[in-house]
Design a protein around this motif. Structure first.
Motif, mmCIF file in Angstrom:
data_model
loop_
_atom_site.group_PDB
_atom_site.id
_atom_site.type_symbol
_atom_site.label_atom_id
_atom_site.label_comp_id
_atom_site.label_asym_id
_atom_site.label_seq_id
_atom_site.Cartn_x
_atom_site.Cartn_y
_atom_site.Cartn_z
ATOM 1 N N ARG A 189 54.351 21.878 32.971
ATOM 2 C CA ARG A 189 53.189 20.994 33.089
ATOM 3 C C ARG A 189 52.145 21.725 33.936
ATOM 4 N N PHE A 190 50.975 21.875 33.377
ATOM 5 C CA PHE A 190 49.970 22.732 34.012
ATOM 6 C C PHE A 190 48.635 22.013 34.171
ATOM 7 N N LEU A 191 48.088 22.143 35.371
ATOM 8 C CA LEU A 191 46.705 21.752 35.641
ATOM 9 C C LEU A 191 45.877 23.035 35.677
ATOM 10 N N ILE A 192 44.836 23.083 34.879
ATOM 11 C CA ILE A 192 43.954 24.258 34.879
ATOM 12 C C ILE A 192 42.558 23.776 35.223
ATOM 13 N N ASP A 193 42.096 24.113 36.419
ATOM 14 C CA ASP A 193 40.782 23.600 36.829
ATOM 15 C C ASP A 193 39.717 24.690 36.742
ATOM 16 N N GLY A 194 38.510 24.232 36.496
ATOM 17 C CA GLY A 194 37.385 25.148 36.320
ATOM 18 C C GLY A 194 37.419 25.875 34.994
ATOM 19 N N PHE A 195 38.132 25.332 34.055
ATOM 20 C CA PHE A 195 38.276 25.960 32.741
ATOM 21 C C PHE A 195 38.622 24.870 31.724
ATOM 22 N N PRO A 196 38.086 24.956 30.508
ATOM 23 C CA PRO A 196 37.128 25.942 29.980
ATOM 24 C C PRO A 196 35.694 25.626 30.387
ATOM 25 N N ARG A 197 34.925 26.662 30.620
ATOM 26 C CA ARG A 197 33.541 26.478 31.049
ATOM 27 C C ARG A 197 32.539 26.554 29.906
ATOM 28 N N GLN A 198 33.000 26.940 28.745
ATOM 29 C CA GLN A 198 32.127 26.924 27.570
ATOM 30 C C GLN A 198 32.984 26.767 26.322
ATOM 31 N N MET A 199 32.336 26.447 25.215
ATOM 32 C CA MET A 199 33.070 26.052 24.024
ATOM 33 C C MET A 199 33.949 27.162 23.468
ATOM 34 N N ASP A 200 33.493 28.406 23.491
ATOM 35 C CA ASP A 200 34.324 29.465 22.923
ATOM 36 C C ASP A 200 35.601 29.649 23.727
ATOM 37 N N GLN A 201 35.543 29.412 25.048
ATOM 38 C CA GLN A 201 36.756 29.466 25.873
ATOM 39 C C GLN A 201 37.730 28.367 25.465
ATOM 40 N N ALA A 202 37.212 27.169 25.270
ATOM 41 C CA ALA A 202 38.065 26.040 24.904
ATOM 42 C C ALA A 202 38.769 26.293 23.578
#
Length: 326
Positions: A217-230
């Motif tokens: 189970r993972f929390l990833i904060d500050g990401f994704p910052r733009q659509m291509d990252q997502a």
């Protein structure tokens, strides 16, 4: 008699004088002609060109004498146009208007060193099964309280927490990092680091966590910052379960960041970098929030309240959504 002397006698005298002169002139011309014709054509002197005598002269009207145009026009036009185009590209490159792939090695991601960290092409299936691994993205502007609330969620739910920004800062400070200077430059200028680097760092961190602790189970904060990252993360790593969006005013975020900058030692906790980060978030990250909101994945919480009050609201909404998802 006197009239004859005055008129006829001078005329006779003049004729008698001009006859030898005419005879002498005709004789001289004939001699010169015979002499010239006796010379072979190859040895004869070339008479000066009349055109050359007029070159550069001006007529009484003020116009220039006509010149013979012996230089081809079309090649000259091609040279001028081509040179102008090259000069335009050079100017635009200095202004920073050339497309990124043409002006920046870092953004091109084309060197052999950089390719070592980047997966070759999109994958057919994600690295992790979303039925087995839970990923929650935590988004919000700079200073919205993402790190603080993630720490509370880790304690309350047993998630592993990874900050994309922290992973990048660790990578930039690693002595043998091939991307340290590149990452440092992007962070200092408030720009988004190329997604291939960020996604690869997150995937490696998740693999290590699963291998060491078994946590999935993972929390990833500050990401994704733009659509291509997502899109790349969900295609190559793992589709997200939820997006926790912490919303607050820019004035409050600025106040928090300046206060944090007094002790954080972070290069981007200064007024200039903060302003750039605000603009970047609004222009590139808010479209990500809106995208996931249309998919019904966003859990929105007002983070302008106290830390405890914000966490109570986060906990309530997470319980509702995670229970419904299970």
């Amino acid at each position: 008699m006197s009239f004859f002397l005055r008129t006829a006698l001078p005329r006779v005298a003049l004729q008698s004088v001009s006859a030898p002169v005419t005879t002498f002139r005709s004789t001289s011309v004939n001699v010169a002609r015979r002499t010239f014709t006796s010379i072979s054509p190859a040895a004869r002197p070339t008479p000066p060109s009349i055109q050359s005598q007029f070159t550069g002269r001006r007529f009484a009207s003020g116009a220039s004498a006509p010149k013979k145009n012996g230089f081809p026009i079309i090649p000259l036009v091609v040279i001028i146009v081509g040179g102008s185009g090259l000069f335009y590209l050079l100017v635009k490159q200095r202004e920073g208007n050339i497309p990124e792939r043409l002006k920046s090695k870092e953004r091109d991601m084309s060197t052999e060193k950089e390719k070592k960290l980047i997966a070759s092409g999109p994958r057919v299936t994600p690295a992790f099964d979303p039925d087995d691994v839970t990923v929650i993205f935590v988004l919000g502007g700079p200073g919205a309280g993402k790190g603080t609330q993630c720490a509370n969620i880790v304690r309350g739910y047993g998630f592993a927490h990874y900050s994309a920004g922290d992973l990048l800062r660790v990578e930039q400070d690693r002595p043998d990092s091939e991307f340290g200077e590149l990452i440092k430059t992007y962070i200092r200028e408030g720009k988004i680091v190329p997604m291939e680097i960020t996604v690869a760092l997150l995937e490696n961190a998740m693999r290590d966590e699963i291998k060491k602790t078994g946590t999935k189970r993972f929390l990833i904060d500050g990401f994704p910052r733009q659509m291509d990252q997502a899109l790349k993360f969900e295609q190559d790593v793992c589709p997200s379960k939820l997006v926790l969006f912490l919303d607050t005013s820019e004035e409050l975020m600025l106040k928090r960041l300046l206060k944090r900058g007094e002790t954080s030692g972070r290069e981007d906790d200064n007024m200039q970098s903060i302003r750039k980060r605000f603009r970047t978030f609004v222009e590139t990250s808010m479209p990500v929030v809106e995208y996931y909101e249309k998919l019904g994945k966003v859990v929105k919480v007002d983070s302008s309240k106290s830390v405890d009050q914000v966490y109570q609201e986060v906990k309530k909404k997470l319980d509702e959504r995670l229970k419904a998802e299970s």
